[in-house]
Design a protein around this motif. Structure first.
Motif, PDB file in Angstrom:
ATOM      1  N   ALA A 106       0.817  -1.207   0.000  1.00  0.00           N
ATOM      2  CA  ALA A 106       0.000   0.000   0.000  1.00  0.00           C
ATOM      3  C   ALA A 106       0.857   1.266   0.000  1.00  0.00           C
ATOM      4  CB  ALA A 106      -0.923   0.000   1.216  1.00  0.00           C
ATOM      5  N   VAL A 107       0.270   2.359  -0.481  1.00  0.00           N
ATOM      6  CA  VAL A 107       0.832   3.703  -0.344  1.00  0.00           C
ATOM      7  C   VAL A 107      -0.240   4.574   0.299  1.00  0.00           C
ATOM      8  CG1 VAL A 107       2.436   3.508  -2.276  1.00  0.00           C
ATOM      9  CG2 VAL A 107       0.136   4.383  -2.676  1.00  0.00           C
ATOM     10  N   VAL A 108       0.201   5.609   1.032  1.00  0.00           N
ATOM     11  CA  VAL A 108      -0.721   6.471   1.772  1.00  0.00           C
ATOM     12  C   VAL A 108      -0.590   7.893   1.244  1.00  0.00           C
ATOM     13  CG1 VAL A 108      -1.412   7.338   4.036  1.00  0.00           C
ATOM     14  CG2 VAL A 108      -0.509   5.011   3.811  1.00  0.00           C
ATOM     15  N   LEU A 109      -1.738   8.533   1.011  1.00  0.00           N
ATOM     16  CA  LEU A 109      -1.779   9.922   0.544  1.00  0.00           C
ATOM     17  C   LEU A 109      -2.641  10.734   1.496  1.00  0.00           C
ATOM     18  CD1 LEU A 109      -1.316  12.149  -1.615  1.00  0.00           C
ATOM     19  CD2 LEU A 109      -3.346  11.289  -2.801  1.00  0.00           C
ATOM     20  N   GLY A 110      -2.074  11.813   2.050  1.00  0.00           N
ATOM     21  CA  GLY A 110      -2.821  12.716   2.927  1.00  0.00           C
ATOM     22  C   GLY A 110      -3.087  14.039   2.239  1.00  0.00           C
ATOM     23  N   TYR A 111      -4.017  14.800   2.816  1.00  0.00           N
ATOM     24  CA  TYR A 111      -4.442  16.063   2.213  1.00  0.00           C
ATOM     25  C   TYR A 111      -3.851  17.260   2.951  1.00  0.00           C
ATOM     26  CZ  TYR A 111      -7.944  13.605  -0.583  1.00  0.00           C
ATOM     27  OH  TYR A 111      -8.573  12.799  -1.488  1.00  0.00           O
TER      28      TYR A 111
ATOM     29  N   LEU B  45      -4.317   2.088  -2.515  1.00  0.00           N
ATOM     30  CA  LEU B  45      -4.046   3.491  -2.214  1.00  0.00           C
ATOM     31  C   LEU B  45      -4.932   3.898  -1.051  1.00  0.00           C
ATOM     32  CD1 LEU B  45      -2.742   6.236  -2.863  1.00  0.00           C
ATOM     33  CD2 LEU B  45      -4.654   6.662  -4.416  1.00  0.00           C
ATOM     34  N   VAL B  46      -4.303   4.423   0.006  1.00  0.00           N
ATOM     35  CA  VAL B  46      -5.019   4.827   1.212  1.00  0.00           C
ATOM     36  C   VAL B  46      -5.073   6.355   1.218  1.00  0.00           C
ATOM     37  CG1 VAL B  46      -5.083   4.731   3.728  1.00  0.00           C
ATOM     38  CG2 VAL B  46      -4.150   2.792   2.424  1.00  0.00           C
ATOM     39  N   LEU B  47      -6.267   6.928   1.104  1.00  0.00           N
ATOM     40  CA  LEU B  47      -6.476   8.376   1.087  1.00  0.00           C
ATOM     41  C   LEU B  47      -6.927   8.830   2.471  1.00  0.00           C
ATOM     42  CD1 LEU B  47      -8.456   8.758  -2.257  1.00  0.00           C
ATOM     43  CD2 LEU B  47      -6.077   9.316  -1.872  1.00  0.00           C
ATOM     44  N   VAL B  48      -6.250   9.823   3.053  1.00  0.00           N
ATOM     45  CA  VAL B  48      -6.526  10.237   4.435  1.00  0.00           C
ATOM     46  C   VAL B  48      -6.908  11.705   4.475  1.00  0.00           C
ATOM     47  CG1 VAL B  48      -5.652  10.341   6.794  1.00  0.00           C
ATOM     48  CG2 VAL B  48      -4.828   8.552   5.240  1.00  0.00           C
ATOM     49  N   ASP B  49      -8.053  12.011   5.082  1.00  0.00           N
ATOM     50  CA  ASP B  49      -8.472  13.388   5.331  1.00  0.00           C
ATOM     51  C   ASP B  49      -9.004  13.466   6.750  1.00  0.00           C
ATOM     52  OD1 ASP B  49      -8.808  16.040   4.821  1.00  0.00           O
ATOM     53  OD2 ASP B  49     -10.264  15.806   3.206  1.00  0.00           O
TER      54      ASP B  49
END
Length: 813
Positions: free
Chosen positions: A79-84, A152-156
């Motif tokens: 996995a990869v993690v993307l934050g806002y 893909l892990v999207l974090v808000d």
């Protein structure tokens, strides 16, 4: 306890419905935003509400562990993690910490010309909309191995309408399609219709989409809430100013040196890998110890707020977490772009507001920034943590962030994390050609060949000089950079040369003692086999003398090179590449002559952020500005090599950086003034100081022993003094104030001086200053309150021709 959404709920009828945990996680406030009336204010995010760092980090880690359990070990490893940006940069990073093996990236609103965008999207309701994705590794989103791209892990921080997430998913799925997405938020506040749109995306693409949140619910809004909210903000603005809690004025901010690991990114703006995570965890206890020591030691810190800066949330958060683990009473929050109404009521989430100008030269232009719930928080100390790109004069200016914090806490401290400068990796990137060997005397410079190797290119045949006034005016008209031309070399009169000889005779022993001290500190604390790298050209005579001391005292032959650093454009990257190919970067010690207000110290730290392994701390002969830890003395005394130009620096000019002369694979340039050999005193200067080495050996040993147990942490007192002098003199531009004997001499030799401030009774150290001032018709004003021996002021009439912090012309005063 009163719920911190009561005030808004009672007046606008906004309601939260859902899980029992919602009111413990969220309060309400009113935005100053025509697109949306209300703001859900998280009490555990660490943005608007100061919170225990363990609580802030723990919520993200818990979410990350839930994602790991959802994916299973094999998928989690892909996995990869993307934050806002900006609110979820630390939350996303903490989620990646919980996953343990995932690399992390957050979106950014700070463009970087050298890094191509890997995507972008809009946040429709936001006050600042455009998000950029700028990974240093172009393959960041393709991680997953032979099985294909991993999840893909999207974090808000909150999942409200789902618009931002959908914009992101559509952009990234078009570029890097995958079959699994996980949406993570502290709270999922979507209405039923919004949830259906995400399901429609999953059906359309065939991808699985999961949502993980601490709590779920909805926000119930009256139909006319936006209009009523805007009216309510106007009423409050007319009724009272933002509440501030007065307190005694604070002393000047204390600058704390973190010892941030060289080459370690400051966060996830360009990517943060598991290896980076391990390096940071290892370094955190020592950095926390430096902070505690800088604040006076255990038991002296009181209640501390660690205040991050906009997107820079994670580094301050984990520093605060390390302080908490060390036993401090500490809270964490950050500054923000988000304009919110403050109301001093226990039923309202934003009680107080500090407003200040942006201080990081944002791409979308100047604007107001905010720190909420800091004033009135009962903090004894506020530690502001910014990256080096934001450590600008605006940060330190009256009305700037540090000045505003001084109204809210008795003590303010500042720590600066080096801003990471990416070196983008592209599949078709070709290795640049082999760089030439360093230039050496007698073909280039009058020094002995072994004294110094110049990582420069010879521009001796190019006409680059112009008279000082003509050069200032040319810069004024065209906004040119100071490094694109050279001033005409000053030719000293016989009277001035006599002053130089007297100064050298009178100060040779003092210089020898400082040379010995700084060299012994380098050998003891930096490396037993250091590679000395002088910042050309003021640092070169000092590097030559340090090399001579090591040979004389220890029989050690130290390599010594000179490289170019240009204010506003950084250090010569090709020179660094040559050094890294021939020496261990960990052994490189950068050397300069002296510090003034610390501009080059900061420039070097910024420039090296993208070059792993190099230590940005400079070793200097004299540190009157209190900008470094490794120095021979902090006295502001006359270093005779500052009295002259090339004739005491191996007949080498200042360095030149101009696009038509210096290509992408060239070293910066300089000239060798062979025609001035009759006036050259470079070797004589070195010999005169070296002759005193035996005489000062015992004094050096004693001074090094005292230094080893002394607090040598930089205080940046010089910068504060320069700011004060700038305002007192009505200049209002710190770039026109040049503190110290060396910098004042440069003003008189190279610039258009206005006046000289001299400490009364300074004596022989200022004899050459007084003579130069007399020759140029510049008044000398005697002062009793100067922290420096003297200060040179550049003529405000030539402000447009003066060079600012970026090395370019600055606007008229």
């Amino acid at each position: 306890m009163v719920w911190t959404g009561t005030w808004v709920s009672d007046r606008l009828g906004i309601e939260l419905a859902g899980d029992d945990e919602l009111r413990g996680l969220l309060g309400l406030a009113l935005r100053r935003n025509p697109k949306r009336a209300h703001l859900l204010v998280s009490g555990v995010l660490g943005k608007h509400v100061p919170q225990l760092p363990s609580v802030v980090h723990g919520h993200g880690v818990t979410l990350g562990r839930r994602v790991r359990a959802l994916l299973g070990p094999e998928e989690a490893a892909r996995a990869v993690v993307l934050g806002y940006a900006e609110t979820a940069t630390a939350l996303g990073h903490a989620v990646a910490d919980g996953l343990e093996t995932a690399p992390y990236l957050h979106s950014t609103r700070r463009p970087v010309a050298s890094v191509p965008s890997a995507g972008g999207f809009e946040e429709s309701h936001s006050h600042a909309t455009s998000h950029l994705l700028l990974p240093e590794d172009p393959a960041f989103f393709d991680r997953g191995g032979e099985a294909g791209r991993g999840p893909l892990v999207l974090v808000d921080d909150e999942f409200s309408t789902g618009n931002t997430v959908l914009n992101t998913l559509r952009d990234l799925h078009a570029r890097h399609p995958r079959d699994h997405y996980v949406i993570v938020a502290l709270v999922d506040m979507r209405a039923a219709g919004d949830a259906g749109r995400l399901a429609a995306f999953a059906e359309e693409t065939g991808a699985r989409v999961d949502v993980v949140a601490h709590a779920r619910g909805t926000v119930r809004l009256p139909e006319d809430v936006l209009a009523r909210g805007l009216r309510l903000v106007e009423e409050q603005d007319g009724r009272t100013a933002d509440p501030l809690v007065p307190c005694a004025p604070a002393a000047a901010p204390v600058r704390l040196e973190l010892g941030w690991p060289a080459g370690l990114p400051d966060g996830g703006r360009h990517g943060f890998t598991p290896d980076h995570r391990a390096r940071l965890r290892e370094a955190l206890p020592a950095m926390a110890a430096r902070i505690v020591d800088g604040l006076g030691g255990p038991g002296q810190t009181g209640r501390v707020l660690v205040l991050g800066f906009e997107e820079l949330m994670y580094a301050p958060l984990v520093l605060a977490r390390a302080l908490e683990e060390a036993g401090l009473d500490v809270r964490f929050s950050t500054t923000t772009r988000s304009p919110v109404l403050a109301v001093d009521d226990p039923g309202y989430a934003i009680r107080t507001r500090l407003a200040f100008p942006a201080h990081d030269d944002p791409a979308d232009g100047p604007g107001e920034r905010y720190a909420y719930n800091v004033a009135g928080g009962g903090f004894d100390t506020v530690l502001a943590v910014v990256d080096s790109a934001a450590d600008t004069p605006a940060l330190h200016a009256p009305g700037g962030l540090l000045a505003q914090l001084a109204t809210a806490a008795p003590r303010v401290a500042l720590a600066v994390v080096p801003a990471h400068t990416p070196v983008p990796r592209t599949p078709d990137r070709q290795e640049p050609p082999v760089l030439p060997a360093p230039l050496r005397g007698p073909d280039f410079s009058s020094y002995e060949p072994d004294d110094v190797g110049w990582l420069l290119q010879d521009l001796s045949a190019v006409r680059l000089e112009a008279p000082v006034e003509e050069r200032e005016e040319a810069v004024q008209r065209g906004g040119a950079h100071y490094a694109e031309s050279l001033p005409v070399e000053y030719q000293p009169t016989e009277e001035y040369q006599e002053l130089y000889r007297d100064a050298l005779a009178g100060s040779a022993a003092r210089i020898a003692r400082a040379v010995g001290t700084v060299t012994e500190l380098v050998l003891a604390e930096r490396s037993p086999r250091p590679v000395l790298v002088s910042l050309a050209r003021a640092g070169t005579p000092v590097g030559v003398l340090m090399r001579r001391w090591a040979r004389h005292r220890h029989g050690t032959e130290l390599p010594h090179y000179a490289v170019s650093i240009v204010r506003g454009r950084g250090i010569d990257a090709n020179a660094l590449r040559w050094l890294a190919a021939h020496h261990d970067p960990a052994d490189v010690v950068f050397v300069d002559g002296w510090t003034g207000k610390g501009a080059i110290t900061r420039e070097l730290a910024d420039a090296l952020a993208g070059f792993p392994g190099f230590d940005p701390e400079i070793a200097v002969l004299a540190d009157p500005g209190s900008c470094v830890r490794t120095y021979g003395t902090r006295e502001d005394f006359l270093i005779p090599s500052a009295c002259l130009n090339s004739t005491v620096s191996g007949l080498i000019s200042r360095t030149v950086l101009r696009d038509d002369l210096v290509g992408p694979h060239d070293y910066h340039g300089a000239k060798f003034y062979r025609e001035l050999s009759g006036s050259d005193v470079s070797r004589d200067f070195v010999a005169a100081v070296e002759a005193r080495f035996d005489e000062v050996a015992d004094a050096v040993d004693q001074q090094v022993k005292e230094a080893a147990s002394a607090d040598r942490a930089p205080t940046w007192e010089g910068w504060a003094a320069v700011e004060r002098i700038s305002e007192e003199q009505g200049i209002h531009d710190v770039n026109l104030v040049k503190p110290g004997v060396g910098e004042t001499t440069r003003v008189l030799l190279r610039r258009v001086p206005w006046k000289i401030l001299a400490r009364r009774g300074a004596g022989a150290d200022l004899a050459h200053i007084r003579l130069l001032a007399e020759q140029r018709g510049v008044p000398v004003e005697e002062r009793d309150d100067l922290p420096y021996t003297c200060v040179g002021l550049i003529h405000p009439r030539y402000t447009r021709g003066a060079t600012g912090a970026d090395g370019k012309a600055v606007g008229s005063a």
